[in-house]
Design a protein around this motif. Structure first.
Motif, short mmCIF file in Angstrom:
data_model
loop_
_atom_site.label_atom_id
_atom_site.label_comp_id
_atom_site.label_asym_id
_atom_site.label_seq_id
_atom_site.Cartn_x
_atom_site.Cartn_y
_atom_site.Cartn_z
N LEU A 117 0.84 -1.19 0.00
CA LEU A 117 0.00 0.00 0.00
C LEU A 117 0.88 1.24 0.00
N GLY A 118 0.67 2.14 -0.97
CA GLY A 118 1.36 3.43 -1.00
C GLY A 118 0.52 4.47 -0.28
N THR A 119 1.12 5.20 0.65
CA THR A 119 0.36 6.15 1.47
C THR A 119 0.51 7.58 0.99
N MET A 120 -0.37 8.44 1.50
CA MET A 120 -0.29 9.87 1.19
C MET A 120 0.93 10.51 1.84
N ALA A 121 1.50 9.85 2.85
CA ALA A 121 2.70 10.37 3.52
C ALA A 121 3.98 9.95 2.82
N GLY A 122 3.87 9.17 1.73
CA GLY A 122 5.07 8.78 0.98
C GLY A 122 5.71 7.49 1.43
N ARG A 123 5.02 6.71 2.25
CA ARG A 123 5.56 5.42 2.69
C ARG A 123 4.86 4.30 1.93
N LEU A 124 5.55 3.18 1.79
CA LEU A 124 4.95 1.94 1.30
C LEU A 124 4.85 0.99 2.49
N LEU A 125 3.68 0.40 2.67
CA LEU A 125 3.47 -0.53 3.77
C LEU A 125 3.17 -1.90 3.19
N LEU A 126 3.96 -2.91 3.60
CA LEU A 126 3.72 -4.29 3.20
C LEU A 126 2.97 -4.98 4.33
N TRP A 127 1.71 -5.34 4.07
CA TRP A 127 0.82 -5.94 5.06
C TRP A 127 0.72 -7.45 4.85
N ASP A 128 0.58 -8.17 5.96
CA ASP A 128 0.23 -9.59 5.94
C ASP A 128 -1.27 -9.68 6.21
N LEU A 129 -2.03 -10.22 5.27
CA LEU A 129 -3.48 -10.28 5.43
C LEU A 129 -3.92 -11.27 6.51
N LEU A 130 -3.14 -12.31 6.74
CA LEU A 130 -3.53 -13.30 7.75
C LEU A 130 -3.36 -12.78 9.17
N SER A 131 -2.24 -12.14 9.44
CA SER A 131 -1.99 -11.64 10.80
C SER A 131 -2.51 -10.22 11.00
N LYS A 158 -0.72 -7.64 10.32
CA LYS A 158 0.45 -6.87 10.75
C LYS A 158 1.23 -6.33 9.56
N ILE A 159 1.93 -5.23 9.80
CA ILE A 159 2.82 -4.66 8.80
C ILE A 159 4.13 -5.43 8.84
N LEU A 160 4.53 -5.99 7.70
CA LEU A 160 5.77 -6.75 7.61
C LEU A 160 6.98 -5.86 7.39
N ARG A 161 6.79 -4.78 6.63
CA ARG A 161 7.91 -3.88 6.32
C ARG A 161 7.35 -2.52 5.94
N VAL A 162 8.08 -1.48 6.31
CA VAL A 162 7.77 -0.11 5.90
C VAL A 162 8.91 0.35 5.01
N PHE A 163 8.57 0.82 3.81
CA PHE A 163 9.56 1.33 2.87
C PHE A 163 9.45 2.86 2.87
N ARG A 164 10.60 3.51 3.09
CA ARG A 164 10.63 4.98 3.10
C ARG A 164 11.56 5.47 2.01
N GLY A 165 11.19 6.59 1.40
CA GLY A 165 12.04 7.17 0.37
C GLY A 165 11.36 8.31 -0.36
N HIS A 166 10.06 8.22 -0.54
CA HIS A 166 9.32 9.30 -1.20
C HIS A 166 9.08 10.44 -0.22
N ARG A 167 8.93 11.64 -0.77
CA ARG A 167 8.68 12.81 0.07
C ARG A 167 7.23 13.28 0.03
N SER A 168 6.43 12.68 -0.85
CA SER A 168 5.02 13.06 -0.93
C SER A 168 4.18 11.86 -1.32
#
Length: 129
Positions: free
Chosen positions: A65-79, A81-91
């Protein structure tokens, strides 16, 4: 939407993900199966701006999932929970595309940057700026 398992994923502007589906093979209606929220960054514009900013792999039970805050969130649908947060974008991230077999992703942002991600390591390359 997962037509085979008859599930659907909805994301609201506040960043909440809702997973709907049938509870049994004979069930005629959809039920709320899971609610997922990014509790750590709740005040940091966690929502999505576009349906193009969500990519799901139903067979592995993962959502990027790409957010409005510029992060990518990798979610596990079973649990849920967020598996990883990717940071790099500014918007705001407007588009996310994933090659799940290679565990690679592309994200495009309003800052006119396209990033290439290796999802297993979090390594990021700038493709255009």
């Amino acid at each position: 939407a997962d037509w085979e398992q008859q599930r659907v994923l909805c994301c609201l502007e506040d960043g909440t993900l809702y997973l709907w589906g049938r509870t049994s093979a004979t069930d005629e209606s959809l039920h709320l199966l899971r609610v997922m929220q990014d509790e750590k960054n709740a005040g940091d514009r966690p929502g999505v701006s576009s349906k193009e900013a969500v990519a799901a792999d139903w067979s592995q039970g993962k959502v990027l999932l790409g957010t409005m805050a510029g992060r990518l969130l990798l979610w596990d649908l079973l649990s849920g929970k967020i598996l990883r947060v990717f940071r790099g974008h500014r918007s705001c991230i407007d588009v996310v595309r994933v090659c799940w077999q290679r565990s690679e992703a592309l994200s495009a942002c309003r800052d006119r940057v396209i990033r290439f991600w290796k999802m297993e390591t979090g390594e990021c390359s700038l493709l255009r700026g």
